[in-house]
Design a protein around this motif. Structure first.
Motif, short mmCIF file in Angstrom:
data_model
loop_
_atom_site.label_atom_id
_atom_site.label_comp_id
_atom_site.label_asym_id
_atom_site.label_seq_id
_atom_site.Cartn_x
_atom_site.Cartn_y
_atom_site.Cartn_z
N SER A 115 0.84 -1.21 0.00
CA SER A 115 0.00 0.00 0.00
C SER A 115 0.88 1.25 0.00
O SER A 115 0.55 2.25 -0.65
CB SER A 115 -0.96 0.00 1.19
OG SER A 115 -0.27 0.21 2.38
N HIS A 116 2.00 1.18 0.68
CA HIS A 116 2.95 2.30 0.71
C HIS A 116 3.50 2.57 -0.70
O HIS A 116 3.58 3.71 -1.15
CB HIS A 116 4.08 1.96 1.69
CG HIS A 116 5.02 3.07 1.93
ND1 HIS A 116 6.09 3.29 1.12
CD2 HIS A 116 5.05 4.03 2.88
CE1 HIS A 116 6.75 4.34 1.56
NE2 HIS A 116 6.14 4.81 2.62
N LYS B 47 0.85 4.10 -2.87
CA LYS B 47 0.69 5.52 -2.50
C LYS B 47 1.75 6.38 -3.20
O LYS B 47 1.47 7.49 -3.64
CB LYS B 47 0.83 5.67 -0.98
CG LYS B 47 -0.44 5.37 -0.24
CD LYS B 47 -1.24 6.66 -0.08
CE LYS B 47 -2.46 6.46 0.77
NZ LYS B 47 -3.28 7.68 0.80
N ASN B 48 2.97 5.87 -3.25
CA ASN B 48 4.05 6.62 -3.91
C ASN B 48 3.76 6.82 -5.39
O ASN B 48 3.99 7.90 -5.93
CB ASN B 48 5.39 5.90 -3.73
CG ASN B 48 6.01 6.18 -2.38
OD1 ASN B 48 5.69 7.17 -1.74
ND2 ASN B 48 6.89 5.31 -1.93
N LEU C 9 0.76 6.79 -6.81
CA LEU C 9 -0.36 7.73 -6.91
C LEU C 9 0.12 9.17 -6.72
O LEU C 9 -0.37 10.09 -7.38
CB LEU C 9 -1.43 7.40 -5.86
CG LEU C 9 -2.23 6.11 -6.10
CD1 LEU C 9 -3.18 5.85 -4.94
CD2 LEU C 9 -3.02 6.22 -7.40
N ALA C 10 1.08 9.34 -5.82
CA ALA C 10 1.60 10.70 -5.56
C ALA C 10 2.24 11.28 -6.82
O ALA C 10 2.03 12.46 -7.15
CB ALA C 10 2.62 10.65 -4.42
N VAL C 11 2.99 10.47 -7.55
CA VAL C 11 3.65 10.96 -8.77
C VAL C 11 2.61 11.24 -9.86
O VAL C 11 2.67 12.28 -10.53
CB VAL C 11 4.72 9.96 -9.27
CG1 VAL C 11 5.40 10.49 -10.52
CG2 VAL C 11 5.76 9.68 -8.20
N GLN D 16 4.72 5.41 -14.58
CA GLN D 16 4.14 5.14 -13.26
C GLN D 16 3.06 4.05 -13.35
O GLN D 16 2.91 3.26 -12.42
CB GLN D 16 3.55 6.43 -12.66
CG GLN D 16 4.60 7.48 -12.32
CD GLN D 16 5.70 6.95 -11.40
OE1 GLN D 16 5.43 6.25 -10.42
NE2 GLN D 16 6.95 7.28 -11.71
N ARG E 207 4.91 0.90 -13.39
CA ARG E 207 5.40 0.63 -12.03
C ARG E 207 4.26 0.08 -11.16
O ARG E 207 4.43 -0.91 -10.44
CB ARG E 207 5.93 1.96 -11.45
CG ARG E 207 6.49 1.89 -10.05
CD ARG E 207 6.95 3.30 -9.64
NE ARG E 207 7.21 3.41 -8.24
CZ ARG E 207 7.40 4.55 -7.59
NH1 ARG E 207 7.37 5.70 -8.25
NH2 ARG E 207 7.64 4.59 -6.30
N ARG F 174 11.23 -3.17 -1.43
CA ARG F 174 11.26 -1.92 -0.67
C ARG F 174 11.98 -2.09 0.68
O ARG F 174 12.72 -1.22 1.10
CB ARG F 174 9.84 -1.38 -0.46
CG ARG F 174 9.85 -0.09 0.32
CD ARG F 174 8.75 0.88 0.04
NE ARG F 174 8.94 2.09 0.83
CZ ARG F 174 9.61 3.15 0.41
NH1 ARG F 174 10.13 3.16 -0.78
NH2 ARG F 174 9.78 4.20 1.18
#
Lengths: 222, 142
Positions: free
Chosen positions: A24-25, A28-29, A31-33, A69, A72, A109
């Motif tokens: 999920s982390h 989130k990354n 989605l942020a980009v 993205q 990714r 990660r």
């Protein structure tokens, strides 16, 4: 997902939670980009409405970045899906190489946070074992987690699956010299009931730079 | 006056795009993907706000925060995180972070926080200066 062992079940729940939180982390990354790229498009439209010419190469770059993205995210979600389906069949015949590749993706990660690289080296033929795939993943994750704390000077852990006459094995290579035995002890301590449940043997190899997990071909005792 | 901001995040794609958008808004932005390099940068440069990712290789955001604050207590730090947990945010605020923003970021919200951080930092620096002057006067009067 009854295993007959409370310790193993607790370990499995913790493993599932840890991996899900990490995935999920990662999402989130991504989605942020994507969100920032959408915001940049809005900024460009805002400036264009006020007379600034639209920079077409910049727009192409944004489209390319969004596609990167999406690729990714697709890798992350594909790994997540494979992981989520791993308990579908409690006991089944599975390819240790495929499972190891999945473990490498799930652990990426955690490895990056520790500054460790993970390399998965697979033989040309599959290494088939009949086992509990979810619990095996759980056990291999704990071994990898322990191995990463003792990565040697190159800060790379290699995972290599091999076929044996009894089934298969997985080597965690390139540990700090002479540390493999203590890594094996720590791993066994953390693994609790899992090796017994999977009929697995875990030990340092004779060079003392590898942690090795041996698995039988046949199904573990239920 | 423009806001001077340092962004620290190991995701280079995010660093590039965020810094571009913030520069378009008139901010002066420095970026680094390495918290260790961030510690070196703040030794030589002052910033109105530091945007710090909570989870990074080399050094976690909390440790980086503590080390920055040890040497530069006036620096205003806003945490950024992909970890959608309220407890993590509460922990960060307890340590003295200005704020805690979850990813994906709302840049308008972040810009507001940066402006607030700039004002807070200016007040802190002013207080430090007044305290320094007061101490100098007391020392002189002895």
């Amino acid at each position: 997902m009854a295993t007959g062992s409370n310790e193993a079940e607790l370990s499995g729940i913790q493993f599932f939670g840890k991996m899900s939180a990490s995935i999920s982390h990662e999402i989130k990354n991504v989605l942020a980009v994507i969100n920032e790229n959408a915001g940049l498009l809005e900024d460009i439209c805002f400036m264009a409405d006020r007379g600034k010419p639209i920079d077409t190469p910049r727009l192409k770059k944004i489209a390319g970045d969004v596609k990167d993205q999406v690729r990714r995210a697709d890798r992350i979600v594909t790994a997540m899906s494979r992981f989520a389906h791993s308990p579908d069949e409690l006991c089944t015949t599975t390819d240790l190489c495929e499972l190891t590749a999945l473990l490498g993706l799930l652990a990426m990660r955690f490895a990056a946070i520790r500054g460790v690289a993970i390399q998965t080296l697979a033989p040309s033929a599959p290494v088939l074992v009949t086992t509990f795939p979810f619990w095996l993943l759980n056990m291999l994750w704990i071994c990898l987690d322990c191995a990463m704390t003792a990565a040697g000077p190159g800060k790379t852990i290699e995972m290599v699956a091999e076929k044996t006459t009894e089934g298969g094995l997985l080597r965690f290579r390139k540990l700090e010299p002479a540390n493999a035995a203590s890594v094996a002890c720590i791993a066994l301590d953390r693994l609790s009931a899992l090796p017994r449940m999977l009929n697995a043997t875990i030990a340092a190899d004779s060079t003392k730079t590898e942690l090795v997990v041996w698995l039988p071909h046949g199904p573990p005792a239920e | 006056m423009t806001e001077k901001v340092l962004i620290v995040d190991d995701d280079k794609a995010l660093l590039n795009i965020m810094s571009e958008r913030m520069r378009n808004r008139g901010m002066e932005v420095t970026t680094t993907a390495s918290p260790v390099e961030a510690l070196q940068i703040v030794e030589t440069e002052a910033f109105d706000a530091i945007i710090l990712d909570l989870m990074m290789p080399e050094m976690g955001g909390i440790e980086a925060f503590q080390r920055i604050k040890e040497r530069n207590p006036e620096l205003q730090i806003i945490f950024l995180t992909g970890h959608p947990s309220v407890s993590t945010g509460v922990d960060a605020m307890k340590l003295g972070a200005v704020d805690f923003i979850p990813k994906p970021v709302d840049l308008n919200e972040l810009t507001e926080k940066i402006k607030q951080a700039k004002v807070s930092r200016a007040i802190l620096v002013e207080k430090q200066e007044q305290a320094r002057l007061k101490k100098a006067l007391i020392d002189k009067s002895r």
